[in-house]
Scaffold this active site. Structure first.
Site, PDB file in Angstrom:
ATOM      1  N   GLY A   1       0.854  -1.140   0.001  1.00 53.41           N
ATOM      2  CA  GLY A   1       0.032  -0.137  -0.006  1.00 53.41           C
ATOM      3  C   GLY A   1       0.957   1.494  -0.014  1.00 53.41           C
ATOM      4  O   GLY A   1       1.965   1.224  -0.489  1.00 53.41           O
TER       5      GLY A   1
ATOM      6  N   ALA B   1       0.352 -13.279   3.357  1.00 55.61           N
ATOM      7  CA  ALA B   1       0.950 -13.805   4.479  1.00 55.61           C
ATOM      8  C   ALA B   1       0.087 -14.739   5.414  1.00 55.61           C
ATOM      9  O   ALA B   1      -0.844 -14.107   5.817  1.00 55.61           O
ATOM     10  CB  ALA B   1       2.011 -12.876   5.365  1.00 55.61           C
TER      11      ALA B   1
ATOM     12  N   CYS C   1     -10.181   6.181  11.871  1.00 50.45           N
ATOM     13  CA  CYS C   1     -10.064   6.904  10.532  1.00 50.45           C
ATOM     14  C   CYS C   1     -11.337   7.599  10.274  1.00 50.45           C
ATOM     15  O   CYS C   1     -12.347   6.857  10.095  1.00 50.45           O
ATOM     16  CB  CYS C   1      -9.518   6.157   9.372  1.00 50.45           C
ATOM     17  SG  CYS C   1      -9.247   7.163   7.916  1.00 50.45           S
TER      18      CYS C   1
ATOM     19  N   CYS D   1      -3.633  16.680   6.350  1.00 47.11           N
ATOM     20  CA  CYS D   1      -4.900  15.826   5.565  1.00 47.11           C
ATOM     21  C   CYS D   1      -5.527  16.842   4.626  1.00 47.11           C
ATOM     22  O   CYS D   1      -5.904  18.357   5.096  1.00 47.11           O
ATOM     23  CB  CYS D   1      -5.847  15.392   6.442  1.00 47.11           C
ATOM     24  SG  CYS D   1      -7.249  14.424   5.864  1.00 47.11           S
TER      25      CYS D   1
END
Length: 422
Positions: free
Chosen positions: A10, A78, A159, A353
């Site tokens: 990412g 994984a 978030c 942001c």
């Protein structure tokens, strides 16, 4: 020769790979492991969910771009990290040995913590591009037969920006379609007040975001705990400042997007000394795990305590600038170890942001992220929307070229008139 393995492709993982390859010695190997074969620019997912972007606009296949920079790529997830053996076991049975491991996986989305939540339940998500693409199909059906919308973030979420963004983006899209008058909207959040953002507020984020919601006729419920979701109905317990339930809500909806809480991925969850109880990677000031000294971590999967105790649990966000700073510090610290030295670099944990509101937007800067702060700034304007559109293009180009240019520092800070964060 050292083998440096990076889990995740990412924002954190791809940047880590490019910078590590540039900083490592010529004989060192760099390998990226990911359960997805592509990179996705997650901040653009809300646009995908209303068909303002297509998934191909914000994704690129990881292998060709990494391979071009002499970075190996394994598109297999994984299954388990074995830090005592310096190995990563993959879901197809492969075992990858490493000298240094960087965990940059992002989170596991804890939809299961609220019955009926998420794409497998009754609400949509913008956390992954696959979720956003699925949400776009539901959106297409919704605008044909509009009704109430419930949008926000559940208890434990860390978030909140994308929840506000998506509420305002939906509002903009509905106004463009001239059907906004047929869609009552309610914003539901675990935050103690609008604009808390998991950061204790930034500047006048409370007043500005409350005003933005009022202006768009979006009602809100704070200190909200979502107890369950059924088809077309959300059950919400509203709490007071003491954490006591003061009202039970049954909110009907024809469309809903709720951000979930995050936790650590299964491959690391419960490894003593590596993670906290939620499965996030514990690190020291140099991004290094205190127990397993050849393991580092960057991004959303890093353990950061909440800024403050809130009546309904809220987490702390990790913004793009912070992740970029974590990556650079980690790269230099691993290089120090390769040279037989001890790590000295520390990430700059500041929050920056750009939040899109559809046709306008808001930008905030918190330096440092945890109060008290030297800079505490929050502003709204159409320029933010335009800036985020431009930044998306810059970032996708960075992922394709493999440049190690610090975009958040160079572009976003420059846009805000800040030369450098101290």
């Amino acid at each position: 020769m050292a083998h440096i393995v990076i889990l995740g492709a990412g924002v954190g993982g791809m940047n880590m790979a490019y910078e590590m390859r540039e900083e490592a010695r010529a004989e060192d190997r760099v390998t990226v492991i990911s359960n997805l074969p592509y990179f996705q620019f997650t901040p653009s997912n809300p646009w995908v969910a209303v068909n303002w972007r297509k998934p191909d606009d914000i994704t690129i296949p990881a292998a060709p771009y990494l391979n071009k920079k002499n970075i190996d790529f394994i598109a297999v997830g994984a299954a388990r990290v074995h830090p005592e053996r310096n190995q990563v076991e993959l879901t197809d049975g492969q075992v990858i040995d490493y000298d240094y491991l960087v965990i940059a996986t992002g989170p596991k989305l804890a939809f299961d913590e609220v019955p009926g939540l998420g794409p497998e339940g009754h609400t949509q998500s913008v956390c992954q591009v696959e979720h956003a693409a699925a949400a776009a199909k539901v959106w297409d059906s919704f605008v044909e037969e509009p009704g109430p919308i419930v949008v926000g973030a559940v208890q434990g979420a860390s978030c909140y920006g994308p929840a506000y963004e998506f509420a305002f983006i939906m509002d903009t899209d509905l106004r463009k379609r001239k059907i906004r008058d047929r869609v009552p909207m309610t914003f539901v959040t675990a935050e103690p007040y609008i604009g808390h953002l998991g950061l204790g507020g930034v500047g006048d984020s409370k007043g500005l975001l409350e005003s933005a919601l009022r202006e768009r006729h979006i009602k809100w419920i704070c200190n909200a705990k979502v107890t369950k979701v059924e088809a077309g109905k959300m059950f919400v317990a509203e709490h007071n400042d003491k954490g006591e339930i003061i009202k039970e809500h049954e909110l009907p909806f024809a469309y809903s997007m709720m951000l979930p809480a995050f936790k650590g991925i299964d491959a690391v969850f419960g490894i003593e000394g590596l993670t906290n109880p939620r499965g996030f990677i514990t690190i020291d000031a140099h991004q290094r795990n205190p127990k397993f000294r050849n393991i580092f971590s960057v991004g959303v999967c890093v353990a950061i305590p909440p800024v403050e105790v809130t009546p309904v649990p809220t987490g702390t966000p990790k913004t793009g600038y912070m992740i970029e700073s974590m990556v650079t510090a980690t790269v230099h610290n691993i290089r120090a170890l390769l040279d037989g030295k001890e790590p000295t670099e520390k990430a700059t944990w500041n929050a920056i942001c750009l939040a899109d509101f559809g046709d306008t937007g808001a930008a905030f800067v918190a330096i440092p992220q945890i109060p008290p702060r030297n800079v505490n700034w929050f502003k709204e304007g159409k320029w933010v929307h335009l800036a985020k559109v431009a930044f998306e293009k810059y970032f996708m180009r960075k992922m394709k070229t493999g440049t190690t240019e610090p975009l958040y520092e160079k572009y976003v800070l420059g846009l805000l008139g800040i030369k450098k964060l101290k």
